[in-house]
Design a protein around this motif. Structure first.
Motif, short mmCIF file in Angstrom:
data_model
loop_
_atom_site.label_atom_id
_atom_site.label_comp_id
_atom_site.label_asym_id
_atom_site.label_seq_id
_atom_site.Cartn_x
_atom_site.Cartn_y
_atom_site.Cartn_z
N THR A 116 -37.52 -75.06 -41.33
CA THR A 116 -37.59 -74.99 -42.51
C THR A 116 -38.65 -76.82 -42.40
O THR A 116 -37.40 -77.07 -41.24
N PRO A 166 -41.30 -69.78 -45.60
CA PRO A 166 -40.42 -70.59 -45.95
C PRO A 166 -40.35 -71.03 -47.89
O PRO A 166 -41.90 -70.58 -48.32
N GLY A 220 -33.71 -69.36 -48.42
CA GLY A 220 -34.66 -70.17 -47.61
C GLY A 220 -35.97 -69.91 -47.53
O GLY A 220 -36.88 -70.30 -47.02
N THR A 221 -36.12 -68.54 -47.71
CA THR A 221 -37.71 -67.86 -46.96
C THR A 221 -37.41 -66.74 -48.30
O THR A 221 -36.97 -66.10 -48.97
#
Length: 130
Positions: free
Chosen positions: A56, A30, A3-4
């Motif tokens: 997020t 993100p 997610g990053t």
């Protein structure tokens, strides 16, 4: 880290003065960001160790992180002074050369370039007083 992504940053030609006089930095952002390029209030960058980015976007439309978002993120979280010397009309100010992995950003789609983990983005000021 799911997610990053980590983005390596280099500022030169005098731009480093606007970013705490640190030439080499990195930022964790993100993978998906708000479509309107709004950034979160907690900084996620460091020149020596990168802190994690746990938020997020939870509401609103999102898009894959692109260079346009990164520019806003830099303005809101890393820039120490005089944002008008870095950004103008929602993009990089004329006179600043931007390289994406050693390639002119104009060849990569400028702000619409979708960032990838470990990309290196170099900002070089070509404007000098006399």
């Amino acid at each position: 880290m799911a997610g990053t992504m980590t983005i390596k940053l280099v500022f030169s030609g005098g731009l480093e003065l606007l970013f705490g006089n640190e030439r080499n930095q990195s930022v964790i952002i993100p993978s998906f960001v708000p479509s309107d390029n709004s950034t979160h209030s907690s900084p996620s960058s460091s020149s020596s160790t990168s802190s994690s980015y746990n938020d997020t976007p939870s509401t609103g439309e999102t898009k894959a992180a692109d260079l346009e978002y990164l520019i806003y993120h830099l303005r809101d979280h890393l820039l120490k002074e005089r944002p008008e010397l870095f950004m103008e009309n929602g993009t990089i100010r004329p006179g600043i050369l931007v390289l994406i992995n050693n390639t002119d950003w104009e060849l990569e789609g400028e702000g619409s370039y979708q960032l990838r983990n470990n990309d290196e983005i170099v900002f070089i000021s070509t404007l000098h007083g006399g």
